[in-house]
Design an enzyme around this catalytic site. Sequence first.
Site, PDB file in Angstrom:
ATOM      1  N   ASP A  79       0.850  -1.194   0.000  1.00 54.84           N
ATOM      2  CA  ASP A  79       0.000   0.000   0.000  1.00 54.84           C
ATOM      3  C   ASP A  79       0.884   1.241   0.000  1.00 54.84           C
ATOM      4  OD1 ASP A  79      -2.328   1.838   0.973  1.00 54.84           O
ATOM      5  OD2 ASP A  79      -3.245  -0.142   0.807  1.00 54.84           O
ATOM      6  N   ASP A  88      -3.355  -0.093  18.089  1.00 58.76           N
ATOM      7  CA  ASP A  88      -4.225  -1.234  17.842  1.00 58.76           C
ATOM      8  C   ASP A  88      -3.675  -2.168  16.765  1.00 58.76           C
ATOM      9  OD1 ASP A  88      -6.424  -2.528  18.832  1.00 58.76           O
ATOM     10  OD2 ASP A  88      -7.919  -1.202  17.943  1.00 58.76           O
ATOM     11  N   HIS A 119      -4.496   5.539   4.161  1.00 58.84           N
ATOM     12  CA  HIS A 119      -5.054   4.382   3.461  1.00 58.84           C
ATOM     13  C   HIS A 119      -4.502   3.057   3.970  1.00 58.84           C
ATOM     14  CE1 HIS A 119      -5.868   1.756  -0.081  1.00 58.84           C
ATOM     15  NE2 HIS A 119      -6.904   2.549  -0.277  1.00 58.84           N
ATOM     16  N   VAL A 130      -5.691  -5.636  16.508  1.00 62.46           N
ATOM     17  CA  VAL A 130      -5.622  -6.524  17.671  1.00 62.46           C
ATOM     18  C   VAL A 130      -6.999  -6.599  18.331  1.00 62.46           C
ATOM     19  CG1 VAL A 130      -4.531  -6.898  19.920  1.00 62.46           C
ATOM     20  CG2 VAL A 130      -3.202  -5.917  18.017  1.00 62.46           C
ATOM     21  N   ILE A 135      -9.274  -1.562  23.538  1.00 59.48           N
ATOM     22  CA  ILE A 135      -9.290  -0.313  22.781  1.00 59.48           C
ATOM     23  C   ILE A 135      -9.793  -0.578  21.367  1.00 59.48           C
ATOM     24  CG2 ILE A 135      -7.408   0.739  24.083  1.00 59.48           C
ATOM     25  CD1 ILE A 135      -5.565   0.140  21.669  1.00 59.48           C
ATOM     26  N   ASP A 317      -6.981   4.278  12.005  1.00 63.12           N
ATOM     27  CA  ASP A 317      -6.525   5.433  11.245  1.00 63.12           C
ATOM     28  C   ASP A 317      -5.184   5.872  11.826  1.00 63.12           C
ATOM     29  OD1 ASP A 317      -6.586   7.479   9.387  1.00 63.12           O
ATOM     30  OD2 ASP A 317      -7.836   8.800  10.597  1.00 63.12           O
ATOM     31  N   GLY A 320      -3.594  10.029  16.310  1.00 64.50           N
ATOM     32  CA  GLY A 320      -3.547  11.460  16.533  1.00 64.50           C
ATOM     33  C   GLY A 320      -4.511  12.201  15.628  1.00 64.50           C
ATOM     34  N   ASN A 326      -9.323  10.858  10.032  1.00 62.70           N
ATOM     35  CA  ASN A 326      -9.985  11.434  11.197  1.00 62.70           C
ATOM     36  C   ASN A 326      -9.042  12.456  11.830  1.00 62.70           C
ATOM     37  OD1 ASN A 326     -11.313  12.021  13.565  1.00 62.70           O
ATOM     38  ND2 ASN A 326     -11.570   9.895  14.221  1.00 62.70           N
ATOM     39  N   SER A 358     -10.918  -0.932  -1.940  1.00 60.17           N
ATOM     40  CA  SER A 358      -9.767  -0.908  -1.033  1.00 60.17           C
ATOM     41  C   SER A 358     -10.120  -1.441   0.345  1.00 60.17           C
ATOM     42  CB  SER A 358      -9.230   0.515  -0.882  1.00 60.17           C
ATOM     43  OG  SER A 358      -8.515   0.921  -2.015  1.00 60.17           O
TER      44      SER A 358
END
Length: 585
Positions: A79, A88, A119, A130, A135, A317, A320, A326, A358
């Site tokens: 990618d 995560d 992406h 995970v 979380i 994502d 931060g 986001n 995607s």
Amino acid sequence: MRQHLSKRTVLSLAVAAMACGGAAHAQQGDPLYRYQWHLMNYGQSVLGDTKPAVGIDLGIDDLHDYNIRGRNVVVGVVDEGMQIAHPDLAANVVPDGSRNFNTGGPIHDPSPTQAGEGHGTAVGGIIGAVGWNGIGVRGVAPAARLKGFNFLSPRAGGSQADNIVYSWWDGAEAKDVAVSNNSWGAAPLLPPAFSENEVGAFEKPMAATRGGLGAIYVKAAGNHYNQHPVFFGLINACTAETRAANVGCTQAGFDPRNNLFNVMTIAAVNAAGVRSNYSSPGSALWVAGLGGEYGHQKPYSTQTNPLNFDPAIVTTDVSGCVNGYNSDAAAARLNALDSSQSTIDNTCNYTGRMNGTSAATPTVAGVSALVLQANPKLGYRDVRYILAATARQIDPAQPVVKHANGTVIAPGWTANAAGHRFSNWYGYGLVDATAAVERAMAFKPLPALLDSGWTRATVAAPVAIGGAGAPAKLQIRIDRAIAKVEGVQLGLETTYPITAGFLSTAPSPLLVTLTSPSGTKSYVVPAMTGVGATSAFTIPFIASNAFLDEKGEGTWTVEVADVPLAADAASKGNLTGFKIRVLGH
């Protein structure tokens, strides 16, 4: 969706025996899991103003609870860059196993460093975020091992072609990759040149990976049903006439790597259980995954298209609130998860707006990892067969598309001579994880591959391309005793000219079909598909996957019709060449 016993038999004892305390582990939560309708869908409220249709999910059911989580399966995310330190993802990332192609950066860290590069991190989370860590989200294969290859980074050094080869089989970090996810592709105005030697240069080393079993390569079909962006995405080359014809602005098979025998080309399905509006169609499709739509919510979004408010995919994502999808950027908040103002999760580490083929492709990559955990001895041909044979037929009312003169130019679902149902929107259907794992547990490997090799038609004289009632025909007899087809590749040449404007396409009047020895007709290129200007329309290389398990031996027929041409009108071009390659056992 987790099914009741009345709807599906529980996992076989053989699968259940693999549980290692998984059911107890599952009591711990992933806070955003309830929004991940692609994993379990009971019609709950999610991110989007419409609810998903009950049961439109990957069919994971109890697999995770029984510890079928992709354990020890290495998945490559090929990618633009995956954030390997994401909270995560990090526990599932193979240490020093990724490859950074950016000049001057840490060689094993392909993490994105600039805005707009979320992406690969989103793709990685769909596959292997995970699970049960308290979380965020959960991956389709939440115990898979992840590696990132950022060949699409705008700062990558070397040639893109060389970096694909490195990421697919040749690089040191790629040697133990069992599943290769490729959420990218090309949408040329015309099918590009791709020689038989190039096909072999890809397929042979791809088949040799995993100690000769072959890695599982999954690749996005494309997002070009309603648009064909060119010139840095600033111009839509697709005409209103092509869009109105409902055949797609281009075909997935116009990207030559989508036609490789080792590749499964993936379509996208939305939360209503029908084709995501953007998903590129074509005979090169294998199966479909879940890609959703756009995930907007009111009052955050002021968009007017209702599709914007249908659910997308929730995933990781870039961490931060500065980079990624986001963020706290102005006008960036489009649903309740967006920005540090979110009361759902204010870290900006997750997005509810990932979509496209995607997004659909990594759902299939994740299911492939589950299948390989269940049976690591499966070869790539076995996995692609299992996924096709166990896929769910969705959208049974997919419409047949007809030209204004009544000619069928794109069928809905059709059954081939072996009884498999195929669609140019969905391939063999939506993947079903539990059905695939159960099939994998007792699957007997397919017999040795038989390859007819490329065979060319003998053309004594050019064949005039007539109207729908008088198509040009060429035939090839395959004498190799292939009892069951696994894939078909073909090419053809014509002298038919297509006139189109600069940086634009035109609705091609040509309908290209391929008919098997058993009589199954595949619509390889529908009439009205958008193509660029050319003095002689040619398809150097394309696949049709509609013939699974049919006999390959016998006569194959290609037909090319100028669909709008009147019966008494003069032909505008000739069919001058046809080649075919049949693979199976």
